[in-house]
Design an enzyme around this catalytic site. Structure first.
Site, mmCIF file in Angstrom:
data_model
loop_
_atom_site.group_PDB
_atom_site.id
_atom_site.type_symbol
_atom_site.label_atom_id
_atom_site.label_comp_id
_atom_site.label_asym_id
_atom_site.label_seq_id
_atom_site.Cartn_x
_atom_site.Cartn_y
_atom_site.Cartn_z
ATOM 1 N N ARG A 147 -10.797 9.761 2.463
ATOM 2 C CA ARG A 147 -10.762 10.386 3.872
ATOM 3 C C ARG A 147 -11.910 11.351 4.060
ATOM 4 O O ARG A 147 -12.228 11.411 5.278
ATOM 5 C CB ARG A 147 -9.374 11.020 3.799
ATOM 6 C CG ARG A 147 -8.251 10.238 3.720
ATOM 7 C CD ARG A 147 -6.820 10.824 4.040
ATOM 8 N NE ARG A 147 -5.709 9.669 3.725
ATOM 9 C CZ ARG A 147 -4.419 10.137 3.497
ATOM 10 N NH1 ARG A 147 -4.141 11.385 3.313
ATOM 11 N NH2 ARG A 147 -3.554 8.894 3.283
ATOM 12 N N LYS A 193 1.186 10.121 5.653
ATOM 13 C CA LYS A 193 1.468 8.405 6.177
ATOM 14 C C LYS A 193 2.583 7.938 5.743
ATOM 15 O O LYS A 193 2.822 6.788 5.669
ATOM 16 C CB LYS A 193 0.202 7.690 5.952
ATOM 17 C CG LYS A 193 -0.903 8.521 6.447
ATOM 18 C CD LYS A 193 -2.348 7.434 6.315
ATOM 19 C CE LYS A 193 -3.594 8.131 7.092
ATOM 20 N NZ LYS A 193 -4.606 7.250 6.903
ATOM 21 N N GLU A 208 7.461 -6.908 1.062
ATOM 22 C CA GLU A 208 6.284 -6.650 1.770
ATOM 23 C C GLU A 208 5.191 -7.863 1.564
ATOM 24 O O GLU A 208 4.701 -8.344 2.537
ATOM 25 C CB GLU A 208 5.286 -5.279 1.364
ATOM 26 C CG GLU A 208 6.003 -4.163 2.101
ATOM 27 C CD GLU A 208 5.574 -4.036 3.557
ATOM 28 O OE1 GLU A 208 5.008 -4.661 4.167
ATOM 29 O OE2 GLU A 208 6.096 -2.848 3.970
ATOM 30 N N LYS A 261 -2.270 -1.331 -3.711
ATOM 31 C CA LYS A 261 -3.100 -0.019 -3.608
ATOM 32 C C LYS A 261 -2.205 1.000 -3.701
ATOM 33 O O LYS A 261 -1.169 1.197 -2.980
ATOM 34 C CB LYS A 261 -3.868 -0.269 -2.317
ATOM 35 C CG LYS A 261 -4.829 0.984 -2.022
ATOM 36 C CD LYS A 261 -5.219 0.640 -0.564
ATOM 37 C CE LYS A 261 -6.153 1.923 -0.350
ATOM 38 N NZ LYS A 261 -6.461 1.909 1.086
ATOM 39 N N LYS A 312 0.890 -1.146 0.138
ATOM 40 C CA LYS A 312 -0.005 -0.005 -0.186
ATOM 41 C C LYS A 312 1.012 1.183 0.098
ATOM 42 O O LYS A 312 1.637 1.535 0.828
ATOM 43 C CB LYS A 312 -0.975 -0.068 1.065
ATOM 44 C CG LYS A 312 -1.806 1.530 1.375
ATOM 45 C CD LYS A 312 -2.928 1.098 2.435
ATOM 46 C CE LYS A 312 -3.588 2.217 2.635
ATOM 47 N NZ LYS A 312 -4.521 2.391 3.630
ATOM 48 N N SER A 321 -10.589 5.775 -4.214
ATOM 49 C CA SER A 321 -11.281 6.819 -4.464
ATOM 50 C C SER A 321 -10.946 7.701 -5.416
ATOM 51 O O SER A 321 -11.623 8.165 -6.088
ATOM 52 C CB SER A 321 -11.540 7.130 -2.941
ATOM 53 O OG SER A 321 -10.410 7.855 -2.448
ATOM 54 N N TYR A 325 -15.248 1.183 -6.302
ATOM 55 C CA TYR A 325 -16.582 1.599 -6.053
ATOM 56 C C TYR A 325 -17.772 1.764 -7.224
ATOM 57 O O TYR A 325 -18.770 2.005 -7.079
ATOM 58 C CB TYR A 325 -16.504 3.170 -5.557
ATOM 59 C CG TYR A 325 -15.565 3.580 -4.557
ATOM 60 C CD1 TYR A 325 -15.901 3.449 -3.219
ATOM 61 C CD2 TYR A 325 -14.164 3.529 -4.717
ATOM 62 C CE1 TYR A 325 -15.093 3.582 -2.012
ATOM 63 C CE2 TYR A 325 -13.358 3.646 -3.466
ATOM 64 C CZ TYR A 325 -13.753 3.589 -2.332
ATOM 65 O OH TYR A 325 -13.042 3.777 -1.361
HETATM 66 C C1 PBG Z 1 -7.095 3.676 5.783
HETATM 67 C C2 PBG Z 1 -7.415 3.387 4.557
HETATM 68 C C3 PBG Z 1 -7.415 4.279 3.426
HETATM 69 C C4 PBG Z 1 -8.030 3.659 2.062
HETATM 70 C C5 PBG Z 1 -8.444 2.335 2.752
HETATM 71 N N1 PBG Z 1 -8.202 2.207 3.983
HETATM 72 C C6 PBG Z 1 -6.946 5.640 3.198
HETATM 73 C C7 PBG Z 1 -5.563 6.012 3.934
HETATM 74 O O1 PBG Z 1 -4.770 5.195 3.796
HETATM 75 O O2 PBG Z 1 -5.308 6.999 4.253
HETATM 76 C C8 PBG Z 1 -8.322 4.387 0.797
HETATM 77 C C9 PBG Z 1 -9.260 3.855 -0.115
HETATM 78 C C10 PBG Z 1 -9.583 4.773 -1.035
HETATM 79 O O3 PBG Z 1 -8.920 5.889 -1.363
HETATM 80 O O4 PBG Z 1 -10.396 4.327 -1.601
HETATM 81 N N2 PBG Z 1 -6.530 2.700 6.379
#
Ligand code: PBG
Length: 331
Positions: A211, A224, A240, A255, A201, A281, A320
């Site tokens: 968010r 992050k 990983e 991701k 990720k 998203s 989505y």
């Molecule tokens: C948080 C999490 C995130 C997403 C899934 N779980 C956002 C982040 O890491 O800040 C993102 C999914 C998306 O953007 O559709 N643990």
């Protein structure tokens, strides 16, 4: 490739008819390849549209049950649930994550009762519960501390499994969390709860609308990058994945999605395990913006991108657009 074979070879020949294009298709896409992410909020009969995710809403628990039935009718394999925790319940230590009656646990129970045939995936990470929007606990310097967070994540996963989650999906990127979750599940007898690790990720700019949906954007201080991966790295993604598999992950996820298809392909070639990708998203929002601007046809953009994930080696895709894609694929 030389042209010497022409005209004996005409690669356009099989493309002439729809039936022969279908006959030689190397990749398939079906509703059973899709996982539909859904946002949950408090209340009854509530649908709250999300401005930065046009066409996606937060739903109250009773409406989540309806969405689970809809997923079943559409042949969608699984739904993924994310809570928009009321601000008053967020804290430094994310204690609401361990409340067996929290929003997510109620949504899991409602979904499993409404449509037991549909898989339910829950996200393991503390960001919907922390007052600072980070996925783990932070020290005085604002650093997300690994081992204390891992203990909490194992507790969180257990609470979700007890509510009836079929798949727990740690999205936090702490080291060692898959192993801790696996042993907690084993100890408590949840031997058939699957772990889908968000293994690779990346610290991405594509998560903004998510968010907003879970209400953490305004709370988040800093970034992050001390736990999510650097987009510059691919070999590290393989490490990983190897680590999460060694600790007991059943599936691994990459991701975001489209910008990281090279990672999907490399993981698929290196490891003989199911690989998933999350079309996140910001990717959804880009397709919607393109469609709204008349730059492309929404339906065609959606199906083409989802096919690309399958071609790259994905068993399934979190998107989505799942209900739209499933409808198009059923037609
Ligand atoms: C948080 C999490 C995130 C997403 C899934 N779980 C956002 C982040 O890491 O800040 C993102 C999914 C998306 O953007 O559709 N643990």
């Amino acid at each position: 490739m030389s042209h010497a074979a022409f005209p004996a070879l005409r690669l356009r020949r099989t493309r002439t008819h729809a039936w022969s294009r279908a006959l030689v298709a190397e990749t398939s896409l079906a509703p059973s390849n899709l996982i539909w992410p859904l946002f949950v909020s408090e209340g009854t009969g509530v649908e709250e549209p999300i401005a930065t995710l046009p066409g996606v809403s937060r739903w109250s628990v009773d409406q989540i049950a309806e969405r689970a039935r809809e997923a079943r009718a559409l042949g969608i394999a699984c739904i993924a649930l994310f809570p928009n925790t009321p601000p008053a319940l967020r804290s430094e230590t994310a204690d609401e994550a361990f409340n067996a009656d929290n929003l997510i646990c109620r949504a899991v129970r409602a979904a499993k009762e409404a449509a037991p045939e549909v898989g339910v995936l829950t996200d393991v990470a503390l960001d919907p519960y922390t007052s600072h929007g980070q996925d783990g606990l932070v020290d005085a310097a604002g650093y997300v501390v690994n081992d204390v967070t891992v203990e909490r994540l194992a507790r969180q996963a257990l609470v979700q499994a007890e509510a009836g989650a079929d798949i727990v999906a740690p999205s936090d990127m702490m080291d060692g969390r898959v192993g801790a979750i696996r042993s907690a599940l084993e100890q408590e007898g949840h031997v058939n709860v699957q772990i889908m690790a968000y293994a690779a990720k990346y610290a991405s700019a594509f998560y903004g609308p998510f968010r907003d949906a879970v209400g953490s954007r305004g709370l988040l201080k800093g970034d992050k990058k001390s736990y999510q991966m650097d987009p510059a790295n691919a070999l590290e993604a393989l490490r990983e994945v190897a680590m999460d598999l060694a600790e007991g992950a059943d599936h691994v996820m990459v991701k975001p999605g489209l910008p990281y298809l090279d990672i999907v392909r490399r993981v698929r070639e290196r490891f003989d395990v199911p690989v998933f990708a999350y079309q996140v998203s910001g990717e959804y929002a880009m397709i919607e913006a393109a469609a709204a601007a008349g730059a492309g046809d929404r339906d065609a953009l959606v199906l083409e991108t989802l096919m690309a994930f399958r071609r790259a080696g994905c068993s399934g895709i979190l998107t989505y657009h799942a209900p739209l894609a499933a409808r198009l694929l059923q037609a």
